[in-house]
Design an enzyme around this catalytic site. Structure first.
Site, PDB file in Angstrom:
ATOM      1  CG  HIS A 138      -2.251   0.584   1.005  1.00 35.09           C
ATOM      2  ND1 HIS A 138      -2.744   1.624   1.768  1.00 35.09           N
ATOM      3  CD2 HIS A 138      -3.186   0.327   0.077  1.00 35.09           C
ATOM      4  CE1 HIS A 138      -3.940   1.952   1.324  1.00 35.09           C
ATOM      5  NE2 HIS A 138      -4.232   1.192   0.292  1.00 35.09           N
TER       6      HIS A 138
ATOM      7  CE  LYS B 110      -1.596   4.811  -1.147  1.00 32.78           C
ATOM      8  NZ  LYS B 110      -2.012   4.287   0.141  1.00 32.78           N
TER       9      LYS B 110
ATOM     10  CG  ASP C 144      18.473  11.333 -10.136  1.00 34.22           C
ATOM     11  OD1 ASP C 144      18.178  10.401 -10.902  1.00 34.22           O
ATOM     12  OD2 ASP C 144      18.553  12.515 -10.494  1.00 34.22           O
TER      13      ASP C 144
END
Ligand code: ZN
Length: 216
Positions: free
Chosen positions: A154, A156, A161
């Site tokens: 779940h 996000k 870089d």
């Protein structure tokens, strides 16, 4: 002129003088390039939809004015998010539960085309949902692994870089961007970025298909 009036004018002149001095000091400090520390930014959603073609087609010869009906030239949390993602020059590690927004998909494909190494970890259950951009990314050669754990993947978050962390409640869906109250934190603070790099690598390694294939 009364003494009181003279005193008042003198005090005013002194205040104005102090104000000018403070402004001068700020200017000198800015000129010297005072250290600003690692980047920190908070983005809130929802946002009104605006044109982002100038970001996604940077470097292309565009007509002077975009013919699309959306508002132009506005900076929003979404354009900030795109700018941060498109700042990638070597790698983008993306760990996202739901990914269906086409502009974000175009940004990822643009990075892939520029030679940025893109890795995506997503949740198995979301991948097949209609509108998911995961198969589009796969077809374009993006490395995608789906989480095979018993619970939802779940997260996000994205790491750009190995330097810049973008994390928060926002799934990469048009509904989340345009309709939901969501937050994102963008930071270059190493103490915050490093644990996310380790978490991404842990998920990437543990969901290696070679580990799960019974035939090796
Ligand atoms: Zn436009």
């Amino acid at each position: 002129m009364s003494a009181v009036r003279l005193f008042g004018l003198g005090a005013l002149a002194m205040l104005l003088g102090l104000d000018c001095l403070a402004r001068l000091l700020r200017l000198v400090r800015a000129r010297r390039g005072a250290p600003r520390g690692p980047l920190k930014e908070v983005l809130f959603f929802p946002v009104d939809i605006t044109c982002v073609e100038h970001l996604l087609r940077a470097g292309e010869a565009l007509p002077n004015s975009c013919p699309c009906p959306l508002p132009h030239g506005q900076e929003t949390s979404f354009t900030r998010l795109l700018r941060h993602l498109l700042s990638a020059s070597t790698s983008l590690d993306l760990c996202i539960f739901a990914f269906s927004n086409q502009s974000l998909s175009r940004a990822v494909l643009l990075l892939q085309a520029r030679g940025v190494v893109v890795r995506v970890v997503t949740d198995t259950s979301y991948m097949a949902i209609s509108g998911s951009q995961i198969s589009t990314l796969r077809r374009a050669g993006v490395n995608v692994r789906h989480d095979m754990g018993a619970v939802y993947m779940h997260h996000k978050f994205a790491v750009v870089d190995g330097r810049l962390l973008i994390t928060g409640s926002l799934n990469w869906t048009t509904t989340a961007i345009q309709c939901n109250k969501e937050n994102m934190l963008v930071t270059e603070e190493p103490d915050l970025v490093q644990p996310f790099i380790r978490e991404f690598q842990r998920l990437w390694d543990s969901n290696d298909p070679a580990r799960h294939c019974p035939h090796g």
